[in-house]
Design an enzyme around this catalytic site. Structure first.
Site, short mmCIF file in Angstrom:
data_model
loop_
_atom_site.label_atom_id
_atom_site.label_comp_id
_atom_site.label_asym_id
_atom_site.label_seq_id
_atom_site.Cartn_x
_atom_site.Cartn_y
_atom_site.Cartn_z
N ASP A 138 1.07 -1.01 -0.12
CA ASP A 138 -0.09 -0.04 -0.01
C ASP A 138 1.05 1.14 0.12
OD1 ASP A 138 -2.19 1.71 0.83
OD2 ASP A 138 -1.13 1.67 2.78
N ASP A 147 -0.08 5.27 1.17
CA ASP A 147 -0.05 6.23 2.28
C ASP A 147 -0.01 5.51 3.66
OD1 ASP A 147 -0.99 7.52 -0.08
OD2 ASP A 147 -1.73 8.92 1.34
N ASP A 192 0.86 9.69 5.69
CA ASP A 192 -0.49 9.73 5.17
C ASP A 192 -0.19 11.29 4.27
OD1 ASP A 192 -2.72 9.26 4.47
OD2 ASP A 192 -3.66 10.23 6.03
N THR A 240 -2.20 0.96 -4.74
CA THR A 240 -2.59 2.08 -3.92
C THR A 240 -3.90 2.65 -4.22
OG1 THR A 240 -2.22 4.27 -3.49
CG2 THR A 240 -1.26 3.55 -5.49
N ASP A 259 -9.85 12.10 4.32
CA ASP A 259 -10.60 12.05 3.32
C ASP A 259 -11.55 10.68 3.27
OD1 ASP A 259 -8.96 10.17 2.35
OD2 ASP A 259 -7.71 11.74 1.34
N LYS A 265 -8.73 -3.74 -3.40
CA LYS A 265 -7.19 -4.25 -3.56
C LYS A 265 -7.25 -5.60 -3.91
CE LYS A 265 -5.14 -0.37 -1.52
NZ LYS A 265 -3.98 0.30 -0.61
N ASP A 323 -1.87 -1.02 5.81
CA ASP A 323 -2.15 -0.22 7.36
C ASP A 323 -3.50 -0.54 7.47
OD1 ASP A 323 -2.33 1.91 5.15
OD2 ASP A 323 -3.22 2.96 7.00
P1 IMP Z 1 -3.24 4.21 0.08
O1 IMP Z 1 -3.27 4.24 1.35
O2 IMP Z 1 -1.97 4.26 -0.90
O3 IMP Z 1 -4.29 3.26 -0.43
O4 IMP Z 1 -3.88 5.76 -0.51
C1 IMP Z 1 -5.00 6.32 0.04
C2 IMP Z 1 -5.04 7.80 -0.32
O5 IMP Z 1 -5.08 8.10 -1.52
C3 IMP Z 1 -6.53 8.46 -0.02
O6 IMP Z 1 -6.60 8.61 1.71
C4 IMP Z 1 -6.48 9.48 -0.80
O7 IMP Z 1 -6.11 10.66 -0.02
C5 IMP Z 1 -5.57 9.31 -1.85
N1 IMP Z 1 -6.50 9.38 -3.10
C6 IMP Z 1 -5.93 10.06 -4.24
N2 IMP Z 1 -6.94 9.75 -5.33
C7 IMP Z 1 -7.63 8.77 -4.87
C8 IMP Z 1 -8.72 8.16 -5.51
O8 IMP Z 1 -8.87 8.24 -6.69
N3 IMP Z 1 -9.24 7.18 -4.87
C9 IMP Z 1 -9.02 6.81 -3.59
N4 IMP Z 1 -8.02 7.36 -2.64
C10 IMP Z 1 -7.15 8.52 -3.49
MG MG Z 2 -2.82 3.06 3.30
#
Ligand code: IMP
Ligand code: MG
Length: 419
Positions: free
Chosen positions: A153, A155, A161, A189, A341, A349, A373
């Site tokens: 993943d 963020d 984050d 992601t 958000d 996923k 996470d």
């Molecule tokens: P991850 O933890 O890598 O899965 O990323 C999640 C974060 O990506 C979310 O909290 C958003 O801030 C950001 N994000 C940006 N574009 C998108 C989208 O199209 N869908 C979902 N999350 C997005």
């Molecule tokens: Mg994450």
């Protein structure tokens, strides 16, 4: 819905992991029987060493028993009767195990680092057990080796984050270390962008380091980025200015994904958008709606930090409305709380990981590890990866680094054994 139902069911079960809570309950018994809190004021009753040895033995026995229950569950899985295993009766939410878990050895490993059995006032905790499960999983993957694919993943797992993977991030040499051994890497992601440039902005530290490394070209190609949960796939490409090249959908989509209709995608995002707007209105959130090709979300207006409760309410309401809609039964989606958000993405996923497995020629779930996470059962987006492969649940980027070091150390021990 009664208040009690709302509190006990709707608001709590999704915030607990049943398997971890159950293990915690089992370990509480030896803790109560063997810990010596009174030793604080009665110093000569039993030495710390004796106490911890007793506690460690009892904890270890319990972990071995759970290991056996999981083996029995796996035997049932193979026979097609997983819903009749003893573990399933005890912990109804358990699903598929892709490998056995070496829980006894993992407990000993973590006990040597966290001194769980030396503690007299604090029983084995959620985090102790989460980390033991992670260690048990990687022990099993390394012993059954080789580990063919690791998906991460973004963020909170690779970087804080909302931040980016910058050149100084200590996870970079660890990921390159895995790639040097031939392990494939997928960044899976939720961040959904249609252009490689946007992913380069988020991941440039890793991409630049891979570009500059002395890895052979064949190994450099073992990195893909899957974005928007499972909507966009980019592969590493040295010739491209942003080091990424879009992979045409026909090269990585799974057969089931080809059935996803554009009209359904629009309809699902419309339903989600209406639900999100409702939440903004009744909770007076200072939020903007962000509608994308394959996602819709709410993002904070500048300087706003949403209360956790508002984010959770928004996710649970939106998810419920989508689950009840007819289009929500035809099309997989993922509603999750991103920290500040809320997004609803098409797909999830599990499809993202399956796409990586397919892209690299059909890697099995028992040879794949997803590190993330977000593993609570609602409002969390890594949870669904459990349908596709083994997983490790980390709490911050430093734990990801620790986990990768553990894999390297275990791998080294394994190599020495087989030499
Ligand atoms: P991850 O933890 O890598 O899965 O990323 C999640 C974060 O990506 C979310 O909290 C958003 O801030 C950001 N994000 C940006 N574009 C998108 C989208 O199209 N869908 C979902 N999350 C997005
Ligand atoms: Mg994450």
């Amino acid at each position: 819905m009664t208040t009690r139902y709302r509190v006990e069911y709707a608001l709590k079960t999704h915030r607990r992991d049943q398997l971890i809570e159950w293990i915690k309950g089992l370990l509480a018994v030896p803790f109560v029987l063997h810990s010596q809190p009174t030793a604080v004021f009665e110093p000569h009753r039993e030495t710390m060493e004796q106490m911890s040895m007793n506690a460690q033995r009892r904890y270890g026995e319990i972990m071995r028993d759970i290991e056996e229950l999981i083996n029995d569950h796996i035997a049932h899985q193979k026979a097609g009767t997983h819903d009749r295993s003893k573990l399933k009766l005890l912990v109804p939410s358990v699903a598929t195990f892709f490998t056995p878990l070496l829980l006894h050895d993992a407990f000993v490993w973590q006990d040597q680092r966290r001194f769980i059995s030396y503690r007299r006032f604090v029983p084995p905790s959620f985090n102790d057990i989460r980390l033991i499960l992670n260690t048990a999983q990687v022990m099993s993957l390394v012993r059954g080796g080789p580990l063919e694919l690791v998906t991460f993943d973004g963020d909170v797992t690779l970087y804080d984050d909302g931040q980016s993977l910058t050149v100084d991030n200590v996870v970079i040499p660890r990921i390159l270390g895995l790639m040097r051994k031939g392990t494939r890497i997928g960044i899976v992601t939720a961040a959904g962008y249609t252009e490689g440039r946007r992913y380069y902005e988020r991941l440039h530290g890793l991409l630049d380091a891979l570009h500059a490394s002395d890895l052979p070209v064949s190994l450099k190609q073992n990195l893909v980025v899957v974005g928007g949960e499972s909507n966009y796939c980019f592969k590493f490409a040295e010739e491209s200015p942003d080091l990424l090249k879009l992979v045409p959908r026909k090269e990585w989509l799974l057969d089931e994904m080809l059935l996803w209709q554009e009209s359904d995608i629009t309809e699902l995002l419309d339903v989600a958008e209406t639900a999100l707007r409702d939440c903004i209105n009744y909770m007076r959130l200072s939020a903007d709606i962000l509608r994308k090709e394959r996602a819709v979300g709410i993002i904070p207006q500048s300087g706003t930090k949403f209360p956790r409760e508002s984010l959770e309410e928004t996710v649970l309401v939106t998810q419920k409305i989508l689950e009840m809609s007819t289009v929500g039964r035809r099309l997989p989606f993922c509603a999750f709380n991103g920290g500040n958000d809320v997004f609803v993405d098409i797909g999830d996923k599990s499809w993202g990981v399956l796409a990586c497995q397919r892209f690299f020629g059909g890697i099995e779930g028992g040879k794949t590890l997803h590190v993330g996470d977000q593993f609570l059962s609602a409002g969390a987006n890594d949870f669904k990866a459990r349908l596709a492969c083994t997983t490790a649940w980390i709490a911050n980027p430093a734990e990801t680094v620790q986990l990768l070091d553990e894999i390297a150390e275990l791998d080294e021990m394994q190599q020495r054994k087989t030499r």
